[in-house]
Structure formats: structure tokens, C-alpha cells
Design a protein around this motif. Structure first.
Motif, PDB file in Angstrom:
ATOM      1  N   PRO A   2       0.791  -1.356  -0.052  1.00  0.00           N
ATOM      2  CA  PRO A   2       0.197   0.063   0.043  1.00  0.00           C
ATOM      3  C   PRO A   2       0.937   1.145   0.000  1.00  0.00           C
ATOM      4  O   PRO A   2       2.023   1.210   0.570  1.00  0.00           O
ATOM      5  N   SER A   3       0.286   2.408  -0.616  1.00  0.00           N
ATOM      6  CA  SER A   3       0.874   3.705  -0.566  1.00  0.00           C
ATOM      7  C   SER A   3       0.167   4.790   0.001  1.00  0.00           C
ATOM      8  O   SER A   3      -0.880   4.838  -0.306  1.00  0.00           O
ATOM      9  N   ILE A   4       0.731   5.350   0.754  1.00  0.00           N
ATOM     10  CA  ILE A   4       0.153   6.533   1.364  1.00  0.00           C
ATOM     11  C   ILE A   4       0.700   7.672   1.211  1.00  0.00           C
ATOM     12  O   ILE A   4       1.802   8.111   1.194  1.00  0.00           O
ATOM     13  N   CYS A  44       4.161  -0.402   4.121  1.00  0.00           N
ATOM     14  CA  CYS A  44       3.586   0.464   3.504  1.00  0.00           C
ATOM     15  C   CYS A  44       4.483   1.753   2.967  1.00  0.00           C
ATOM     16  O   CYS A  44       5.354   1.971   3.772  1.00  0.00           O
ATOM     17  N   SER A  64      -3.281  11.859  -7.059  1.00  0.00           N
ATOM     18  CA  SER A  64      -3.157  10.774  -6.169  1.00  0.00           C
ATOM     19  C   SER A  64      -3.986   9.511  -6.698  1.00  0.00           C
ATOM     20  O   SER A  64      -3.710   8.261  -6.180  1.00  0.00           O
ATOM     21  N   LYS A  67      -2.755   6.149  -7.673  1.00  0.00           N
ATOM     22  CA  LYS A  67      -1.091   5.954  -7.124  1.00  0.00           C
ATOM     23  C   LYS A  67      -1.138   5.677  -5.583  1.00  0.00           C
ATOM     24  O   LYS A  67      -0.036   5.109  -5.179  1.00  0.00           O
ATOM     25  N   TYR A  68      -2.024   6.107  -4.833  1.00  0.00           N
ATOM     26  CA  TYR A  68      -2.020   6.203  -3.199  1.00  0.00           C
ATOM     27  C   TYR A  68      -3.586   5.348  -2.906  1.00  0.00           C
ATOM     28  O   TYR A  68      -4.490   5.565  -3.556  1.00  0.00           O
ATOM     29  N   ASP A  69      -3.421   4.816  -1.837  1.00  0.00           N
ATOM     30  CA  ASP A  69      -4.480   4.076  -1.338  1.00  0.00           C
ATOM     31  C   ASP A  69      -5.179   4.792  -0.220  1.00  0.00           C
ATOM     32  O   ASP A  69      -6.449   4.535   0.045  1.00  0.00           O
ATOM     33  N   ALA A  70      -4.485   5.995   0.281  1.00  0.00           N
ATOM     34  CA  ALA A  70      -5.180   6.749   1.245  1.00  0.00           C
ATOM     35  C   ALA A  70      -4.296   8.008   1.235  1.00  0.00           C
ATOM     36  O   ALA A  70      -3.083   8.054   1.075  1.00  0.00           O
ATOM     37  N   VAL A  94      -9.772   8.525  -3.756  1.00  0.00           N
ATOM     38  CA  VAL A  94      -8.960   8.083  -2.684  1.00  0.00           C
ATOM     39  C   VAL A  94      -9.548   8.727  -1.226  1.00  0.00           C
ATOM     40  O   VAL A  94      -9.872   9.854  -1.094  1.00  0.00           O
ATOM     41  N   ARG A 140      -3.896   2.036   8.045  1.00  0.00           N
ATOM     42  CA  ARG A 140      -3.212   0.795   8.110  1.00  0.00           C
ATOM     43  C   ARG A 140      -4.382  -0.312   8.628  1.00  0.00           C
ATOM     44  O   ARG A 140      -4.649  -1.551   7.838  1.00  0.00           O
ATOM     45  N   ILE A 143      -6.983  -0.621   5.870  1.00  0.00           N
ATOM     46  CA  ILE A 143      -6.394  -1.164   4.541  1.00  0.00           C
ATOM     47  C   ILE A 143      -6.266  -2.918   4.791  1.00  0.00           C
ATOM     48  O   ILE A 143      -6.575  -3.538   4.103  1.00  0.00           O
TER      49      ILE A 143
END
Ligand code: DQA
Length: 146
Positions: A2-4, A44, A64, A67-70, A94, A140, A143
Motif C-alpha cells: 500500500p502507498s499513503i 507500506c 493521487s 497512485k495512493y491507497d489513502a 482516494v 493501516r 486497509i
């Protein structure tokens, strides 16, 4: 993995010097480095971005997507009047967690309103710079489906 994305709004570049009675003594680099380290431990990826310019924050929100999960966002004073940031959050899928270092509800009346909150997944307010850590933990668990 995951990416934040952690977004910091206006004046947060002065953390550590600015009104320490409200914002504490940690610098923005201290906060960002800790979040990136925590992210690494949890598996992450954490990116950070600060701007004093509304449009730059909006561009980051738009970029975003995919590209990002949150996004964990402290919009600073934009919280209280930026319908443009509200619209940007609505325009992407997002989830955004709104964060404040100080307890805005114990401060001046203009800080009691967030025009951004209705577009956000949740809010964490008033735990000092730890508000960001709590937001990271919440993201986290969310997710991972804990
Ligand atoms: C803040 C609260 C806002 O009212 C203020 O304008 C900030 C910081 C906080 O983190 O407590 O810049 O978002």
C-alpha cells in the motif's frame, strides 16, 4: 504494497518554531521521517508533501488517483474555508483522513468548522503531532481489514 500520501498545508513548514504551545516542538522533517519509518516497518510506502499554495495541494490530490491507497491531510487554515479542497477530495476516489495537531475545537471559533470534513473518511484532532501517527495506524488497520 500500500502507498499513503501525507499532505501538509500552509504554515506547517514552520513546525517546531511556530506557536509551540499549540503545535509542539517537533519539526515537519521529524514528523515526516517518523511516518516514513513507521510505514516501512508496517510494509507500506509513505510519501510526504507540504505546500503553502492551495492549488499545489489540489494538484497532489488529483494526482493521487491510482497512485495512493489513502491520503492523510492536515489542510492547515484551508480546513476552515477551502471549498476548492473539498471539491478536489470529492473528485477523487482516494479516501482522505483529516488531521489536526491542535484541538481546533478549544481554539478560536473560526477553527471549529471544517468545510473539508464532509468529504473525508474521518478526522483525528488534538493529539499533537501524534495525530498523524494515529491516522497512519487507522489507515493501516482499515486497509488490512483489521
Ligand atoms: C491546524 C489547525 C488550523 O486551524 C491551523 O490553521 C493550522 C494547523 C492543526 O494542525 O492544528 O495551520 O490544522
Amino acid at each position: 504494497m500500500p502507498s499513503i500520501l501525507v499532505l501538509h498545508g500552509p504554515n506547517l513548514n514552520t513546525l517546531g518554531k511556530r506557536e509551540p504551545e499549540h503545535y509542539g516542538s517537533e519539526t515537519l522533517d521529524d514528523v515526516n521521517n517518523r511516518l516514513m519509518e513507521k510505514g516501512e516497518k508496517w510494509g507500506c510506502h509513505v510519501d510526504t508533501f507540504q505546500s503553502n499554495i492551495e492549488g499545489e495541494l489540489i494538484n497532489q490530490i488529483h494526482a493521487s488517483m491510482g497512485k495512493y491507497d489513502a491520503i492523510i491531510m492536515n489542510p492547515g487554515a484551508y480546513t476552515h474555508y477551502s471549498y476548492a479542497i473539498f471539491d478536489a477530495i470529492q473528485a477523487v476516489s482516494v479516501p482522505v483522513i483529516e488531521v489536526h495537531i491542535s484541538n481546533v475545537h478549544t481554539r478560536e471559533p473560526f477553527r471549529h468548522t471544517s468545510v473539508i470534513a464532509p468529504a473525508c473518511k474521518g478526522q483525528i484532532v488534538g493529539f499533537g503531532t501524534k495525530s498523524y501517527d494515529l491516522a497512519l495506524e487507522a489507515v493501516r488497520e482499515w486497509i488490512e481489514g483489521v
